[in-house]
Design an enzyme around this catalytic site. Structure first.
Site, PDB file in Angstrom:
ATOM      1  N   SER A  94       0.842  -1.198   0.000  1.00 14.17           N
ATOM      2  CA  SER A  94       0.000   0.000   0.000  1.00 14.17           C
ATOM      3  C   SER A  94       0.876   1.246   0.000  1.00 14.17           C
ATOM      4  O   SER A  94       1.979   1.248   0.559  1.00 14.17           O
ATOM      5  CB  SER A  94      -0.886   0.008   1.250  1.00 14.17           C
ATOM      6  OG  SER A  94      -1.513   1.260   1.433  1.00 14.17           O
ATOM      7  N   TYR A 137      -2.759  -0.937  10.048  1.00 14.45           N
ATOM      8  CA  TYR A 137      -2.815  -1.225   8.615  1.00 14.45           C
ATOM      9  C   TYR A 137      -1.476  -0.924   7.946  1.00 14.45           C
ATOM     10  O   TYR A 137      -0.934  -1.742   7.202  1.00 14.45           O
ATOM     11  CB  TYR A 137      -3.923  -0.399   7.970  1.00 14.45           C
ATOM     12  CG  TYR A 137      -4.033  -0.594   6.477  1.00 14.45           C
ATOM     13  CD1 TYR A 137      -4.721  -1.681   5.949  1.00 14.45           C
ATOM     14  CD2 TYR A 137      -3.442   0.304   5.587  1.00 14.45           C
ATOM     15  CE1 TYR A 137      -4.823  -1.869   4.570  1.00 14.45           C
ATOM     16  CE2 TYR A 137      -3.533   0.130   4.207  1.00 14.45           C
ATOM     17  CZ  TYR A 137      -4.225  -0.960   3.718  1.00 14.45           C
ATOM     18  OH  TYR A 137      -4.303  -1.153   2.365  1.00 14.45           O
TER      19      TYR A 137
END
Length: 199
Positions: A170, A183
């Site tokens: 990400s 995350y």
């Protein structure tokens, strides 16, 4: 083993393996001659990867925990591209998920040429307010299951001398901030692990 990428819902940037199955345009294979496995394939980025791989001629194994979206993806991709598609409804955020996936693929008699570890979950919540169960599931899904998939399928690819693995990280690894600590950390692991594993 050559390692390149296939851009999601865009043009292919990968040559297919050294197995001699490449035909036509870059990234394409003779229809049904090679298998690709995509986790989190029912929707979003995973569905996009499945679309591009189907268009390139791969026989697909699509994995998702949502059987409804998975079946819709199977029907639409098969109709659009005429490829054979197998589906597995499986929650990958469990300790035994990777072993179950590998066993299911073996029962299909498939040799996975392309593995896309895409399955993921997002959470925007202060870590002190995050339920422990959510912490465990995110780390299991993004890091442990992904690593075990690379270990199992990567060993087969190394033995054959061909294969590709794409692990989804990400952009958040470059901009960690409160609310995304968990995350971002799990995705930073994916990036670090993948860069080292590829060497």
């Amino acid at each position: 083993m050559k390692r390149e990428a296939i851009t999601p819902c865009g043009e292919h940037t990968a040559a297919v393996s050294g197995s001699g199955r490449s035909v036509g345009r870059r990234g394409a294979v003779a229809p049904g001659s090679a298998w690709a496995l995509v986790t989190g394939a029912g929707s979003g980025i995973g569905r996009c990867y499945a679309e591009r791989l189907a268009a390139a001629g791969y026989r697909l194994i699509l994995v998702d925990r949502d059987g409804g979206t998975l079946d819709t993806a199977r029907q639409e991709l098969a109709a659009a591209h005429g490829v054979t598609i197998d589906t597995l409804v499986l929650d990958m955020a469990r300790m035994e998920a990777s072993e179950e996936l590998y066993a299911a693929v073996a029962r299909l008699g498939a040799e996975v040429e392309v593995l896309v570890n895409n399955a993921g979950v997002f959470s925007y919540l202060d870590i002190l307010a995050t339920p422990v169960e959510r912490i465990e599931r995110m780390i299991l899904l993004h890091d442990l299951t992904l690593s075990k998939n690379c270990r199992a399928f990567g060993a087969d690819m190394a033995q054959r001398g061909s294969g590709y693995i794409l692990n989804m990280s990400s952009y958040s690894v470059w901009m960690p901030f409160p609310g995304m600590a968990l995350y971002t950390a799990t995705k930073a692991y994916v990036r670090c692990f993948s860069k080292a594993f590829a060497k």
